[in-house]
Design a protein around this motif. Structure first.
Motif, PDB file in Angstrom:
ATOM      1  N   ASP A   1       7.502  -2.088  -0.039  1.00  0.00           N
ATOM      2  CA  ASP A   1       7.396  -2.827   1.188  1.00  0.00           C
ATOM      3  C   ASP A   1       5.823  -3.250   1.488  1.00  0.00           C
ATOM      4  N   ALA A   2       5.018  -2.037   1.180  1.00  0.00           N
ATOM      5  CA  ALA A   2       3.661  -2.355   1.400  1.00  0.00           C
ATOM      6  C   ALA A   2       2.972  -3.491   0.325  1.00  0.00           C
TER       7      ALA A   2
ATOM      8  N   ASP B   1       4.908   1.878  -3.067  1.00  0.00           N
ATOM      9  CA  ASP B   1       5.593   1.654  -1.826  1.00  0.00           C
ATOM     10  C   ASP B   1       5.680   0.060  -1.980  1.00  0.00           C
TER      11      ASP B   1
ATOM     12  N   GLU C   1      -5.438  -1.709   0.963  1.00  0.00           N
ATOM     13  CA  GLU C   1      -4.139  -1.435   1.185  1.00  0.00           C
ATOM     14  C   GLU C   1      -3.226  -1.360  -0.293  1.00  0.00           C
ATOM     15  N   GLU C   2      -3.432  -2.432  -0.860  1.00  0.00           N
ATOM     16  CA  GLU C   2      -2.533  -2.798  -2.082  1.00  0.00           C
ATOM     17  C   GLU C   2      -2.826  -1.609  -2.987  1.00  0.00           C
TER      18      GLU C   2
ATOM     19  N   ALA D   1      -1.024   1.269  -1.977  1.00  0.00           N
ATOM     20  CA  ALA D   1       0.715   1.123  -1.934  1.00  0.00           C
ATOM     21  C   ALA D   1       1.133   1.169  -3.286  1.00  0.00           C
TER      22      ALA D   1
ATOM     23  N   CYS E   1       3.931  -6.789   1.340  1.00  0.00           N
ATOM     24  CA  CYS E   1       3.098  -7.163   2.431  1.00  0.00           C
ATOM     25  C   CYS E   1       1.480  -7.568   1.835  1.00  0.00           C
TER      26      CYS E   1
END
Length: 104
Positions: free
Chosen positions: A29-30, A27, A18-19, A22, A33
């Motif tokens: 925000d991502a 991104d 996911e990183e 992002a 998170c």
């Protein structure tokens, strides 16, 4: 214990993927998170030593290590690109002049 460890490592791999996404899309925000999730997983993994790794968890840990290294390199490249852009805008002398002025 091994099942929890394997689960945490699988989650870490998912968060690292996911990183990477992002980072690719910039991104913020991502990224925030992912950072929070990575820290929580690091806290969960902290009590575990290398002696707790079996063959499966050793492979998962190595995969997570490699993904983290790729992401680190991407972050460094992005930071270097930003630094180069800022330097191109301000030029080396503007930074020196501002520093020189502050000491005058």
């Amino acid at each position: 214990m091994s099942a929890d460890l394997a689960g945490n490592l699988r989650q870490m791999i998912a968060v690292l993927e996911e990183e990477r996404q992002a980072l690719a899309t910039l991104d913020a925000d991502a990224l925030n998170c992912a950072t929070r999730d990575k820290q929580a997983l690091c806290d969960a993994l902290a009590p575990t030593g290398p002696e707790a790794l079996d063959a499966e968890t050793r492979v998962l840990a190595e995969t997570a290590r490699k993904l983290n290294e790729v992401n680190r390199r991407v972050r460094n490249l992005l930071a270097a690109n930003v630094a180069a852009r800022i330097e191109a805008l301000g030029g080396g002398r503007a930074t020196y002049a501002a520093t020189n002025f502050a000491h005058a």
